[in-house]
Write an enzyme that holds these catalytic residues in place. Structure first.
Site, short mmCIF file in Angstrom:
data_model
loop_
_atom_site.label_atom_id
_atom_site.label_comp_id
_atom_site.label_asym_id
_atom_site.label_seq_id
_atom_site.Cartn_x
_atom_site.Cartn_y
_atom_site.Cartn_z
N ARG A 45 -6.31 17.91 7.62
CA ARG A 45 -5.03 17.58 8.25
C ARG A 45 -4.40 18.82 8.88
O ARG A 45 -4.63 19.94 8.43
CB ARG A 45 -4.06 16.98 7.22
N LYS A 80 -13.21 2.94 0.97
CA LYS A 80 -12.81 2.98 2.37
C LYS A 80 -14.00 3.45 3.21
O LYS A 80 -14.53 4.54 2.99
CB LYS A 80 -11.62 3.91 2.55
N ARG A 140 0.84 -1.20 0.00
CA ARG A 140 0.00 0.00 0.00
C ARG A 140 0.87 1.24 0.00
O ARG A 140 1.81 1.36 0.81
CB ARG A 140 -0.90 0.00 1.24
N THR A 197 -6.11 -0.72 10.21
CA THR A 197 -5.83 0.28 11.25
C THR A 197 -5.59 -0.34 12.62
O THR A 197 -6.45 -1.03 13.17
CB THR A 197 -6.94 1.35 11.38
#
Length: 471
Positions: free
Chosen positions: A75, A219, A34, A277
């Site tokens: 972010r 996702k 990934r 995760t």
């Protein structure tokens, strides 16, 4: 040599960004690499893709490439020092102004979201490890109180639980990076912060326009995605349970049940699912995992995940190879105890067409006869995918002449892609099936194997032949 049925996805980052480390990861059990396009440059990612392809060819072990798009994730900007320490009870300002951040002020991407905030709202940073409460709103600044402090690095995520911010999943930057990924022949595209099936449709249109067959992975990390999941799973080629942001957007105690439901629904329509995760979070800094982490991996496999993913563990962790080895061992131990007959019966409703009936029967016959493996000849990947979704008790060797098909099949549970010459008759297919089963050391002389394929003279994707033969 065949390893586990559960596939391992490894994030490539500073700890593993070299050909040597990619070689070691692949030897340790990595099936899909990934690349998180939120970090690094396109030049760096292009180099990593070249290393991955080179290692895969040298080891004769297919490794898929998953390019993960940033999405409209909010972010934190650049900080000095990096990290900064936010102390409980202290004040910190969120700003939309372009400036270097510090302990007292945090610049953020998507400054427009600041207009949606009100006094008393909660703000989560770094996957919920840091929590703020809004004290005062100004024109371009938000004054917050630190409720739970910690160390914050540049580029970490910011979440606003319960807020519908109206940000589209595919930003202009995402589209630019998506095209970069396609130009570099990525096998999978992770679309971040999906909210509806329209996000998947948009990504698929770009893939089609580029002449690519890359799979679009949705996702699931927002409340809207959970609410619209039934439509999303129909359109996506695969699903990722992105538990980091999902655990911030939703009540954390709901995440385990949501994970089980998402995996079950993906299994029910035969779509591959990645569980991601913090699976081995402690191994970022420790050489051994916690018992809870090992149990987490095992439970995801029991629930029906196709793949388990390592993020920080292999991207920035101190023990990336050890993390892969732990996943490999836990998967092997768990798969040895799985109720394969129950898995097969639970998937009987997936049999809708002749092709599904042949694939289901291949798994059933292999189980009942104690065959060493199933060999699926596939030109487009469809035949092998059909067999995989029924969760065979024995390994599935996928024979294909296409390298891109082989790479995409690297994600699917129980599948071991082998590259062969183009086979033009069923006789050639049956002969190659025997040869590859023996060469892989899965089957020995006298063992039974189950071969499933379509007539090579018919269009790709046809699955209508099943044969049991002795090696």
């Amino acid at each position: 040599m065949v390893k586990n049925k559960t596939k391992i996805v490894c994030t490539i980052g500073p700890s593993t960004s070299s050909r040597r480390m990619i070689w070691h990861l692949t030897k340790a059990g990595m099936n899909v690499a990934r690349l998180n396009l939120s970090h690094g440059t396109t030049r760096e990612h292009a180099a990593r893709i070249r290393w991955i392809r080179s290692v895969a060819r040298d080891l004769k072990s297919p490794v898929g490439v998953l390019c993960d798009l940033p999405g409209p994730k909010i972010r934190v900007g650049r900080l000095n020092p990096d990290p900064v320490t936010l102390n409980q009870g202290g004040l910190v300002i969120l700003t939309g102004r372009r400036k270097m951040g510090s302990q007292g002020i945090l610049p953020i991407s998507h400054p427009t979201v600041l207009r949606t905030l009100r006094k008393g709202d909660s703000v989560s940073l770094s996957d919920g490890t840091i929590r703020l409460t809004i004290q005062e709103t100004r024109s371009s600044d938000i004054v917050c109180r630190v409720i739970r402090g910690g160390s914050l690095f540049s580029g970490k995520g910011l979440n606003l639980p319960g807020k519908n911010l109206g940000l589209r999943a595919l930003t202009p930057k995402d589209i630019e990076l998506l095209r970069f990924a396609l130009q570099n022949h990525a096998d999978f595209l992770g679309v971040s912060f999906v909210t509806t099936s329209n996000d998947i449709d948009r990504a698929k249109r770009i893939v089609k326009e580029a002449g690519s067959r890359a799979w679009v992975i949705a996702k699931i990390e927002t409340r809207q995605a959970v609410e619209n999941f039934d439509d999303i799973v129909k359109k996506a080629n695969g699903i990722m349970v992105a538990r980091g942001d999902l655990g911030v957007e939703m009540d954390i105690e709901d995440v385990p049940i949501l994970q089980k439901k998402i995996i079950a629904k993906a299994n029910a329509v035969g779509k591959p699912v990645i569980t991601a995760t913090q699976m081995l979070e402690s191994m970022v800094t420790n050489p051994t995992p916690t018992r809870a982490e090992v149990t987490d991996i095992a439970n995801a496999i029991i629930d029906g995940t196709d793949a388990v993913m390592l993020s920080e563990e292999t991207a920035v962790g101190q023990y990336p190879l050890e993390a892969v080895e732990v996943m490999e061992r836990v998967a092997a131990a768990t798969e040895a105890t799985l109720p394969y007959r129950e898995f097969l019966e639970a998937r009987r409703p997936l049999v809708k067409k002749v092709q599904d009936a042949i694939s289901f029967s291949a798994c059933e016959v292999a189980y009942e006869l104690g065959a060493s493996c199933i060999v699926a000849h596939t030109r487009t990947g469809t035949t092998a995918h059909r067999v995989s979704k029924f969760r065979s008790s024995v390994p599935i060797i996928a024979l294909t002449y296409s390298e891109s098909v082989m790479n995409r099949l690297s994600l699917l549970w129980g599948l071991y892609p082998h590259k062969v010459e183009r086979l033009s008759t069923t006789r050639e297919i049956f002969s190659a099936a025997k040869a590859e089963a023996r060469a892989s050391k899965i089957a020995g002389r006298g063992d039974r194997i189950v071969v499933v394929c379509g007539d090579p003279s018919t269009p790709g994707g046809t699955t209508d032949l099943l044969r049991v033969q002795s090696v």
